[in-house]
Design an enzyme around this catalytic site. Structure first.
Site, PDB file in Angstrom:
ATOM      1  N   ILE A   1       0.844  -1.205   0.000  1.00 57.80           N
ATOM      2  CA  ILE A   1       0.000   0.000   0.000  1.00 57.80           C
ATOM      3  C   ILE A   1       0.878   1.254   0.000  1.00 57.80           C
ATOM      4  CG2 ILE A   1      -1.751   1.300   1.312  1.00 57.80           C
ATOM      5  CD1 ILE A   1      -2.839  -1.514   2.201  1.00 57.80           C
TER       6      ILE A   1
ATOM      7  N   ALA B   1      -4.044   2.849   7.903  1.00 60.34           N
ATOM      8  CA  ALA B   1      -3.657   1.488   8.313  1.00 60.34           C
ATOM      9  C   ALA B   1      -4.502   0.977   9.483  1.00 60.34           C
ATOM     10  CB  ALA B   1      -2.174   1.470   8.640  1.00 60.34           C
ATOM     11  N   ARG B   2      -4.135   1.344  10.703  1.00 67.90           N
ATOM     12  CA  ARG B   2      -4.886   0.966  11.889  1.00 67.90           C
ATOM     13  C   ARG B   2      -4.766   2.078  12.928  1.00 67.90           C
ATOM     14  NH1 ARG B   2      -6.979  -2.205   9.169  1.00 67.90           N
ATOM     15  NH2 ARG B   2      -7.172  -4.462   9.389  1.00 67.90           N
TER      16      ARG B   2
ATOM     17  N   ASP C   1      -8.781   7.332   8.478  1.00 65.78           N
ATOM     18  CA  ASP C   1      -9.801   6.375   8.034  1.00 65.78           C
ATOM     19  C   ASP C   1      -9.979   5.264   9.069  1.00 65.78           C
ATOM     20  OD1 ASP C   1     -11.645   5.361   6.060  1.00 65.78           O
ATOM     21  OD2 ASP C   1     -10.173   3.822   5.539  1.00 65.78           O
TER      22      ASP C   1
ATOM     23  N   GLU D   1     -12.541   1.640  17.018  1.00 61.50           N
ATOM     24  CA  GLU D   1     -13.631   1.987  16.107  1.00 61.50           C
ATOM     25  C   GLU D   1     -14.745   0.945  16.186  1.00 61.50           C
ATOM     26  OE1 GLU D   1     -10.984   1.930  12.559  1.00 61.50           O
ATOM     27  OE2 GLU D   1     -12.226   0.273  11.837  1.00 61.50           O
TER      28      GLU D   1
ATOM     29  N   HIS E   1     -13.517   4.067   8.004  1.00 58.77           N
ATOM     30  CA  HIS E   1     -12.814   2.856   7.555  1.00 58.77           C
ATOM     31  C   HIS E   1     -13.290   2.389   6.172  1.00 58.77           C
ATOM     32  CE1 HIS E   1     -10.357  -0.743   9.206  1.00 58.77           C
ATOM     33  NE2 HIS E   1     -10.238  -0.655   7.892  1.00 58.77           N
TER      34      HIS E   1
ATOM     35  N   GLY F   1     -11.193   2.178   3.443  1.00 55.34           N
ATOM     36  CA  GLY F   1     -10.041   1.842   2.600  1.00 55.34           C
ATOM     37  C   GLY F   1     -10.339   0.899   1.440  1.00 55.34           C
ATOM     38  N   SER F   2     -10.965  -0.212   1.733  1.00 57.09           N
ATOM     39  CA  SER F   2     -11.167  -1.211   0.674  1.00 57.09           C
ATOM     40  C   SER F   2     -12.587  -1.189   0.116  1.00 57.09           C
ATOM     41  CB  SER F   2     -10.849  -2.601   1.227  1.00 57.09           C
ATOM     42  OG  SER F   2     -11.733  -2.906   2.287  1.00 57.09           O
TER      43      SER F   2
HETATM   44  C1  GLV Z   1      -8.726  -3.262   6.038  1.00 58.49           C
HETATM   45  O1  GLV Z   1      -8.580  -2.465   6.890  1.00 58.49           O
HETATM   46  C2  GLV Z   1      -7.954  -4.454   5.897  1.00 58.49           C
HETATM   47  O2  GLV Z   1      -7.066  -4.721   6.716  1.00 58.49           O
HETATM   48  O3  GLV Z   1      -8.228  -5.201   4.956  1.00 58.49           O
END
Ligand code: GLV
Length: 317
Positions: free
Chosen positions: A156, A235-236, A260, A265, A283, A285-286
């Site tokens: 990423i 990321a986290r 994000d 969360e 969240h 991201g994906s």
């Molecule tokens: C999303 O946060 C993932 O880890 O896939």
């Protein structure tokens, strides 16, 4: 047919695929299972297809039935699972790398743009309908020519670097190990986070959550940044000490943030909601159809591969 417990609702085509390969239990109401319920439901099952919202800690793993041989996490991150405890019980844990790289990098760039160009304040002004254009209205920071620090230059991080370069940003990074010059592609490697943060006009956090990265952004390390830096995290949430971050925003050490992901969360530190300079997303991201389909399909394929061959290329423990 192997029996698989799917803990969260998947897109229809993915559930169809799982039904063809396994005797699957789906969660049609998309209820968030408690640890107790997860343990109960897994009785008689061979595998679990989990999501990042399932906290599968040591205690939960120890209580899972003997029959469970694999936990296939529908995510690239697997901080929600105690992979060592799983290993001790002979349970394989797998993840879904690669397929979400581009979608997550897009959100990383959105966070950078949103924070640098004051998107949250802009949206608030538009809603009030009384904004007045002027030559100094909502002046933000331009990406062109600024330095982007990337913490974690994995798949990423590298995808973010590639896009950011096309905006004219200068790329710096810190990673567990230095990349080959070919993969570095002109990015400057830093031996320490102090060195990286001190040149980061903008930071993009792209590293995994580990013991080493927990609270890596804290009161002390925030001081390493140039005054007026921007910090973003795709990321986290574990990587950020939220109280220190909010304080740095209030005292303007940090100009803006783009987040994000959050500790604990979906309950986020309420102070973030009060900060006009916080550009925050839930969240995402994906969260594209293409990527979520690819992720679930891969999580299913991981289980299939594991039961066919006894192992899986995406095994993480
Ligand atoms: C999303 O946060 C993932 O880890 O896939």
């Amino acid at each position: 047919m192997k029996k698989v417990l799917v803990t969260r609702k998947l897109l229809r085509s993915c559930e169809d695929k799982a039904s063809k390969l396994f005797n699957s239990h789906f969660n049609s109401n998309d209820e968030l299972y408690s640890q107790k319920k997860l343990i109960e439901l897994s009785k008689g099952y061979d595998g679990i297809l989990s999501s990042l919202t399932d906290k599968i800690d040591k205690n939960t793993i120890e209580k899972l039935p003997e029959t469970i041989k694999i936990i296939s996490n529908f995510a690239v991150g697997f901080g929600n699972i105690d992979i060592e405890a799983a290993k001790k019980r002979g349970i394989a844990v797998t993840n879904t790398p690669d397929v979400l790289t581009d979608a997550t990098a897009e959100i990383a760039i959105l966070l950078i743009l949103g924070a640098c160009r004051r998107a949250n304040e802009g949206i608030n002004w538009v809603k009030k309908e009384n904004w007045k254009w002027s030559s100094d209205f909502l002046i933000g920071k331009q990406l062109t020519g600024s330095r982007l620090g990337i913490l974690g230059m994995g798949r990423i991080g590298r995808a973010v670097a590639k896009i950011a370069k096309s905006f004219g940003m200068e790329i710096h990074y810190r990673n567990r190990s230095r990349l080959s010059p070919e993969i570095e592609n002109g990015a400057k490697y830093h031996e320490s986070i102090k060195s990286l943060f001190s040149v980061s006009d903008v930071l993009s956090i792209c590293c995994p959550a580990t013991k080493e990265t927990k609270d890596i952004i804290n009161k002390e390390t925030l001081e390493y940044f140039p005054t007026g830096a921007i910090i973003t995290n795709v990321a986290r949430g574990d990587m950020i000490d939220d109280d220190a971050m909010v304080q740095a925003l209030i005292n303007r050490k940090i100009y803006a943030i783009g987040l994000d992901v959050y500790k604990g969360e979906p309950k986020i530190n309420p102070e973030y909601l009060k900060q006009p300079t916080a550009f925050i997303l839930p969240h995402l991201g994906s969260a594209t159809k293409k990527t979520r389909t690819a992720m679930a399909d891969l999580a299913i394929d991981n289980i299939d591969e594991f039961f066919r061959s006894g192992t899986c290329k995406n095994k993480v423990n």
